[in-house]
Motif scaffolding. Structure first.
Motif, PDB file in Angstrom:
ATOM      1  N   PRO A  39       0.825  -1.207   0.000  1.00  0.00           N
ATOM      2  CA  PRO A  39       0.000   0.000   0.000  1.00  0.00           C
ATOM      3  C   PRO A  39       0.864   1.264   0.000  1.00  0.00           C
ATOM      4  CG  PRO A  39      -0.577  -1.499   1.806  1.00  0.00           C
ATOM      5  CD  PRO A  39       0.757  -1.906   1.285  1.00  0.00           C
ATOM      6  N   LEU A  40       0.461   2.250  -0.812  1.00  0.00           N
ATOM      7  CA  LEU A  40       1.151   3.533  -0.906  1.00  0.00           C
ATOM      8  C   LEU A  40       0.138   4.659  -0.765  1.00  0.00           C
ATOM      9  CD1 LEU A  40       3.437   2.808  -4.006  1.00  0.00           C
ATOM     10  CD2 LEU A  40       4.202   3.022  -1.646  1.00  0.00           C
ATOM     11  N   PHE A  41       0.554   5.731  -0.095  1.00  0.00           N
ATOM     12  CA  PHE A  41      -0.308   6.896   0.082  1.00  0.00           C
ATOM     13  C   PHE A  41       0.128   8.016  -0.866  1.00  0.00           C
ATOM     14  CE2 PHE A  41      -0.430   4.777   4.278  1.00  0.00           C
ATOM     15  CZ  PHE A  41      -1.792   4.512   4.317  1.00  0.00           C
ATOM     16  N   VAL A  42      -0.861   8.631  -1.520  1.00  0.00           N
ATOM     17  CA  VAL A  42      -0.597   9.659  -2.529  1.00  0.00           C
ATOM     18  C   VAL A  42      -1.105  11.008  -2.028  1.00  0.00           C
ATOM     19  CG1 VAL A  42      -0.824  10.253  -4.969  1.00  0.00           C
ATOM     20  CG2 VAL A  42      -1.059   7.868  -4.258  1.00  0.00           C
ATOM     21  N   ARG A  43      -0.289  12.042  -2.215  1.00  0.00           N
ATOM     22  CA  ARG A  43      -0.669  13.394  -1.819  1.00  0.00           C
ATOM     23  C   ARG A  43      -0.413  14.367  -2.965  1.00  0.00           C
ATOM     24  NH1 ARG A  43       2.546  17.035   1.872  1.00  0.00           N
ATOM     25  NH2 ARG A  43       1.888  18.415   0.197  1.00  0.00           N
ATOM     26  N   GLU A  44      -0.903  15.579  -2.795  1.00  0.00           N
ATOM     27  CA  GLU A  44      -0.669  16.617  -3.790  1.00  0.00           C
ATOM     28  C   GLU A  44       0.759  17.151  -3.669  1.00  0.00           C
ATOM     29  OE1 GLU A  44      -3.630  19.615  -3.293  1.00  0.00           O
ATOM     30  OE2 GLU A  44      -5.266  18.348  -4.045  1.00  0.00           O
ATOM     31  N   GLU A 284      -1.775  -2.688  13.229  1.00  0.00           N
ATOM     32  CA  GLU A 284      -0.891  -3.841  13.405  1.00  0.00           C
ATOM     33  C   GLU A 284       0.550  -3.457  13.088  1.00  0.00           C
ATOM     34  OE1 GLU A 284      -2.493  -7.446  11.415  1.00  0.00           O
ATOM     35  OE2 GLU A 284      -4.203  -6.161  10.953  1.00  0.00           O
ATOM     36  N   TYR A 285       0.722  -2.771  11.968  1.00  0.00           N
ATOM     37  CA  TYR A 285       2.050  -2.306  11.560  1.00  0.00           C
ATOM     38  C   TYR A 285       2.643  -1.371  12.609  1.00  0.00           C
ATOM     39  CZ  TYR A 285       5.468   0.482   8.915  1.00  0.00           C
ATOM     40  OH  TYR A 285       6.602   1.149   8.501  1.00  0.00           O
ATOM     41  N   ALA A 286       1.847  -0.411  13.060  1.00  0.00           N
ATOM     42  CA  ALA A 286       2.343   0.591  13.998  1.00  0.00           C
ATOM     43  C   ALA A 286       2.748  -0.041  15.332  1.00  0.00           C
ATOM     44  CB  ALA A 286       1.288   1.677  14.223  1.00  0.00           C
ATOM     45  N   MET A 287       2.021  -1.053  15.787  1.00  0.00           N
ATOM     46  CA  MET A 287       2.371  -1.698  17.047  1.00  0.00           C
ATOM     47  C   MET A 287       3.730  -2.385  16.958  1.00  0.00           C
ATOM     48  SD  MET A 287      -1.129  -3.293  18.692  1.00  0.00           S
ATOM     49  CE  MET A 287      -1.328  -4.495  17.385  1.00  0.00           C
ATOM     50  N   ILE A 288       3.949  -3.097  15.858  1.00  0.00           N
ATOM     51  CA  ILE A 288       5.244  -3.763  15.694  1.00  0.00           C
ATOM     52  C   ILE A 288       6.367  -2.732  15.618  1.00  0.00           C
ATOM     53  CG2 ILE A 288       6.631  -5.164  14.106  1.00  0.00           C
ATOM     54  CD1 ILE A 288       4.043  -6.682  13.409  1.00  0.00           C
ATOM     55  N   GLN A 289       6.147  -1.668  14.845  1.00  0.00           N
ATOM     56  CA  GLN A 289       7.177  -0.641  14.703  1.00  0.00           C
ATOM     57  C   GLN A 289       7.453   0.065  16.024  1.00  0.00           C
ATOM     58  OE1 GLN A 289       9.002  -1.020  12.223  1.00  0.00           O
ATOM     59  NE2 GLN A 289       8.499   0.434  10.611  1.00  0.00           N
ATOM     60  N   ALA A 290       6.408   0.388  16.759  1.00  0.00           N
ATOM     61  CA  ALA A 290       6.599   1.091  18.032  1.00  0.00           C
ATOM     62  C   ALA A 290       7.357   0.222  19.030  1.00  0.00           C
ATOM     63  CB  ALA A 290       5.245   1.500  18.608  1.00  0.00           C
ATOM     64  N   LEU A 319      -1.706  -7.746   2.096  1.00  0.00           N
ATOM     65  CA  LEU A 319      -1.430  -6.323   1.948  1.00  0.00           C
ATOM     66  C   LEU A 319      -0.723  -5.878   3.215  1.00  0.00           C
ATOM     67  CD1 LEU A 319      -4.366  -6.866   0.448  1.00  0.00           C
ATOM     68  CD2 LEU A 319      -4.270  -4.383   0.162  1.00  0.00           C
ATOM     69  N   SER A 320       0.486  -5.365   3.071  1.00  0.00           N
ATOM     70  CA  SER A 320       1.269  -4.997   4.250  1.00  0.00           C
ATOM     71  C   SER A 320       2.156  -3.803   3.944  1.00  0.00           C
ATOM     72  CB  SER A 320       2.132  -6.168   4.717  1.00  0.00           C
ATOM     73  OG  SER A 320       2.973  -5.772   5.788  1.00  0.00           O
TER      74      SER A 320
END
Length: 333
Positions: A39-44, A284-290, A319-320
């Protein structure tokens, strides 16, 4: 049932754990780069790489940087990227019109990847919440999320994404009947090869918070999503939801979130047999990273173990947000 083993000491299970090559020889579950969706986030903006504070290691990228990310993923063998927009508040409205704007961020980014000639699949989400000033996945009137009226907007959005070049559409809205509605529209408009990966069992979860930060939906949400997302206590209901989506024309199905719902992944795959995916969501991702950043766990080992768990549960893919790092680890051997 498995055949009975001889009693100890005739049977010593540790014999098969003695060396790395022996452990590899008898390994039951294998994780490969072809299992990954990133997954990727797109911004202006232009040349913008904006970190997401609640998701260490994740950033919002401007459209011009998305092809570079797609090329890096393709070079590692990742088969699909999934694009999500960070929509500025001024572009949000109760009618969610930006969702089907041909020039919205994810449509622009899709065309940019296509123009760059990068051989990678592109998945786009179909839901109105990134474009809804009230933060919901459907059209809201008098505090009620309207099912059938929302289907009209979702159809417009899906067709705009298909026209931009999306390979896979991911309806994540949880409106009743949306898969059949979208499949008929895609067939009618000549997009019969556009696949649908339905967010078929999407739970009303506490694990979505960092994602809502990433797409700018946290402050916009009025109320909650419990009238359309599933109760975390329910399992049989998930099977009914997934079976209905398959019957309506979904090519693949997804369970979301992932790790708290591995039992659902297993049931879906065993009982329905469809291509089954899980979304290792932002929480889930944030918990592992933190935990890793605090030195409480080995982040790399936890990352790999968590994704192996999805495969062991029966998932065909995941999707991760770890996908790029996992692909690098797998390529390095």
């Amino acid at each position: 049932m498995p055949a009975p083993f001889a009693p100890y000491p005739l049977s010593r299970p540790r014999r098969l754990r003695r060396t790395p090559w022996m452990r590899n020889l008898v390994q039951e579950t294998t994780l490969s780069v072809s299992d990954l969706i990133w997954p990727l986030f797109v911004r202006e903006g232009q040349n913008e790489l904006e970190p997401v504070a609640s998701m260490p290691g994740v950033a919002r990228r401007s459209v011009d940087l998305i092809p570079d990310a797609a090329a890096e993923a393709a070079a590692l063998g990742i088969p699909v990227i999934a694009l999500f927009p960070y929509t500025e508040p001024a572009r949000k409205s109760p009618g969610c019109e930006e969702a089907w704007n041909p020039e919205n961020l994810v449509n622009q980014a899709t065309r940019a990847v296509r123009a760059a000639g990068i051989e990678i699949g592109i998945m786009l989400d179909v839901a109105l919440d990134p474009y809804n000033s009230l933060g919901h996945d459907g059209i809201v009137r008098d505090g009620v999320v309207l099912n059938d009226e929302s289907l009209i907007g979702l159809e417009k959005q899906a067709l705009a994404h298909a026209e931009a070049g999306a390979d896979i559409l991911g309806p994540s809205d949880m409106m009743d009947g949306r898969i059949a509605h979208l499949r008929r529209a895609l067939e009618r408009e000549g997009y019969q090869d556009t696949a649908i990966m339905s967010y078929a069992a999407k739970y009303a979860s506490a694990f979505y918070g960092p994602f809502r930060d990433a797409v700018g939906a946290s402050g916009a949400l009025v109320g909650d999503k419990k009238t359309y997302q599933m109760d975390p206590a329910n399992s049989d209901e998930a099977l009914r939801e997934v079976a209905q989506d398959i019957a309506e024309g979904a090519d693949m199905v997804m369970v979301k979130p992932g790790m708290p719902y591995l039992d659902i992944c297993t049931r879906v795959k065993r009982e329905l047999g469809a291509p089954t995916y899980a979304y290792q969501v932002s929480g889930e991702y944030a918990m592992i990273q933190a935990a890793a950043q605090n030195g409480w766990i080995d982040g790399d080992k936890a990352m790999m173990e968590s994704l192996a768990g999805f495969k062991r549960a029966g998932c065909d893919g995941i999707l991760s947000y770890f996908s790029l790092d996992v692909a690098k680890r797998l390529k390095a051997g």
